[in-house]
Write a protein that holds these residues in place. Structure first.
Motif, PDB file in Angstrom:
ATOM      1  N   PHE A  93       7.002   4.904   5.561  1.00 41.27           N
ATOM      2  CA  PHE A  93       6.603   3.655   6.213  1.00 41.27           C
ATOM      3  C   PHE A  93       6.924   3.693   7.710  1.00 41.27           C
ATOM      4  N   ASP A  94       8.154   4.102   8.043  1.00 42.28           N
ATOM      5  CA  ASP A  94       8.551   4.160   9.454  1.00 42.28           C
ATOM      6  C   ASP A  94       7.682   5.143  10.235  1.00 42.28           C
TER       7      ASP A  94
ATOM      8  N   PRO B 103       0.810  -1.219   0.000  1.00 39.34           N
ATOM      9  CA  PRO B 103       0.000   0.000   0.000  1.00 39.34           C
ATOM     10  C   PRO B 103       0.840   1.264   0.000  1.00 39.34           C
ATOM     11  N   LEU B 104       2.032   1.169   0.606  1.00 39.61           N
ATOM     12  CA  LEU B 104       2.902   2.342   0.646  1.00 39.61           C
ATOM     13  C   LEU B 104       3.395   2.708  -0.748  1.00 39.61           C
ATOM     14  N   TYR B 105       3.816   1.697  -1.511  1.00 37.70           N
ATOM     15  CA  TYR B 105       4.243   1.939  -2.894  1.00 37.70           C
ATOM     16  C   TYR B 105       3.090   2.556  -3.689  1.00 37.70           C
TER      17      TYR B 105
ATOM     18  N   MET C  28      -3.734  11.713   6.715  1.00 39.44           N
ATOM     19  CA  MET C  28      -4.771  10.706   6.908  1.00 39.44           C
ATOM     20  C   MET C  28      -4.587   9.546   5.927  1.00 39.44           C
ATOM     21  N   LEU C  29      -4.244   9.866   4.690  1.00 45.69           N
ATOM     22  CA  LEU C  29      -4.053   8.842   3.654  1.00 45.69           C
ATOM     23  C   LEU C  29      -2.903   7.910   4.029  1.00 45.69           C
TER      24      LEU C  29
ATOM     25  N   ASN D 187      -2.512   3.048   4.320  1.00 42.14           N
ATOM     26  CA  ASN D 187      -1.387   2.140   4.499  1.00 42.14           C
ATOM     27  C   ASN D 187      -1.771   0.998   5.436  1.00 42.14           C
ATOM     28  N   GLU D 188      -2.211   1.362   6.624  1.00 42.49           N
ATOM     29  CA  GLU D 188      -2.404   0.355   7.674  1.00 42.49           C
ATOM     30  C   GLU D 188      -3.508  -0.640   7.354  1.00 42.49           C
TER      31      GLU D 188
END
Length: 412
Positions: free
Chosen positions: A166-167, A147-149, A238-239, A244-245
């Protein structure tokens, strides 16, 4: 006999997962339950566990506010509260309606469908990174970066920045877990850093527009309304968390569920037409976001209980998604489930998940690629859960598989 009810202790979620037995008892015996609050400044909260009641609360923001004390379970200082209340996630109509209508255009099914090829390519790239090794951590190597990519792709952020984002997102949601974070202060620092990063993206797109969602959101809509730079920065924050999560948690939890139900994995391998219904069932079964809170704006009765103005009301989606009065055979993981009225994307109303189409796309494409390239995936060690009552997440999911070559360059 009534079990001891504690459906809020983060350590319990880490050790034992979602307390489904307690939720089952509450749904049957006390679906609007007065529960102690670990914060001594709060007398307690109402735990709402039935699907029908959660939908009612979600669809009546005039009675149950996301803005008054935000949607987060934790109590905040007045200064933190004022900062959080600006985010779209913590607004009520009509202000929420105005802002959501402006960002919706970036998340229509048509806009999301344009990402399909990107999501396929990203999923294949992630498999390429590990396929020769024969073992991996499914969370760190597959579920977390996907999801991060995709978010980086959506907003045109350089992939080189993805590790930092990500971190930071980990620090934002992991404040209950001592391995990820030690305090709410670190979460606030991470939040400020993501905010500043979004600010740089917005400035870059205003100076040099591109064909990406960030540019689209910063341009006037059909009525001439424009997101301010501050509104864009808050939306990006927020996105980063929501986009991501949730997918990361559904993908990792879904994979673990397939390991626990190998007959369903074999079924998916034999019939790829089940990919879409499998994605829905993974979201129902895992329920990536366990809870959100509301605050009663006036005295109101719910399922026979009198809720007073100002009371804290907590919606437990993981319970609702096993509600036997609505979902047939809810304790069976069935990837071919046709009627699946789960609320893994929220209970409807103004805060229904903006990224629903994107999450469905990411899950169905990822598992399509996994069935194609890693059909013999299996569990290779003990999964480790996140210490959190908010995200039903995994920190580690060790897997093994038959090593295979990367794709040839011609297939990229």
């Amino acid at each position: 006999m009534a079990p001891k009810i504690d459906v809020i202790d983060p350590i319990g979620y880490e050790r034992n997962g979602v307390p489904h037995e307690q939720f089952r008892w509450l749904r049957a015996n006390d679906p609007v339950h007065w529960h102690y609050d670990p914060n001594e400044r709060v007398p307690g909260f109402w735990a709402i566990t039935r699907l029908e009641d959660i939908i009612y609360v979600s669809r009546h923001p005039e009675l149950f506010s996301s803005h008054t004390r935000t949607s987060m379970f934790e109590e905040m200082s007045d200064a933190d509260l004022a900062a959080h209340q600006q985010m779209m996630l913590f607004l009520d109509p009509p202000e929420h309606t105005r802002k959501r209508s402006m960002v919706n255009r970036g998340f229509t099914p048509r806009m999301i469908n344009q990402l399909t090829d990107h999501v396929h390519e990203i999923s294949h790239q992630l498999v390429d990174e590990i396929c020769e090794r024969g073992e991996a951590d499914f969370v760190a190597d597959i579920a977390a970066p996907l999801p991060l990519y995709v978010i980086c792709e959506m907003v045109g952020a350089p992939l080189a920045d993805r590790k930092r984002i990500f971190d930071l997102s980990n620090q934002l949601v992991g404040f209950d877990d001592p391995e990820l974070n030690t305090s709410m202060e670190t979460a606030q620092e991470a939040s400020a850093e993501i905010y500043m990063y979004a600010h740089q993206i917005a400035e870059a797109r205003q100076a040099e527009p591109r064909d990406d969602i960030a540019t689209k959101l910063l341009q006037p809509d059909a009525e001439g309304n424009v997101l301010t730079q501050e509104e864009f920065d808050l939306f990006f924050l927020m996105l980063t968390i929501a986009g991501n999560e949730t997918t990361r948690t559904a993908a990792a939890g879904g994979m673990l569920t397939f390991f626990q139900h190998p007959e369903q994995w074999r079924r998916l391998l034999a019939d790829r037409s089940l990919l879409d219904s499998a994605a829905e069932e993974m979201v129902r079964w895992v329920t990536p976001i366990n809870l959100f809170r509301r605050t009663a704006t006036q005295d109101v009765e719910l399922n026979g209980k009198k809720i007073k103005a100002g009371d804290k009301v907590v919606l437990f989606y993981a319970s609702a998604n096993r509600d036997e009065s609505v979902i047939d055979d809810p304790d069976t993981f069935d990837i071919g489930r046709l009627a699946n009225p789960h609320i893994g994307f929220g209970g409807g109303g103004p805060h229904y998940c903006l990224g629903t189409h994107l999450a469905r796309l990411e899950l169905s494409v990822l598992f399509e690629v996994l069935t194609e390239r890693m059909p013999d995936l299996e569990l290779a060690g003990e999964p480790r859960r996140l210490r959190s009552n908010f995200v039903n997440g995994l920190k580690e999911l060790p897997v093994r598989f038959t090593p295979s070559p990367r794709r040839s360059r011609a297939s990229h």
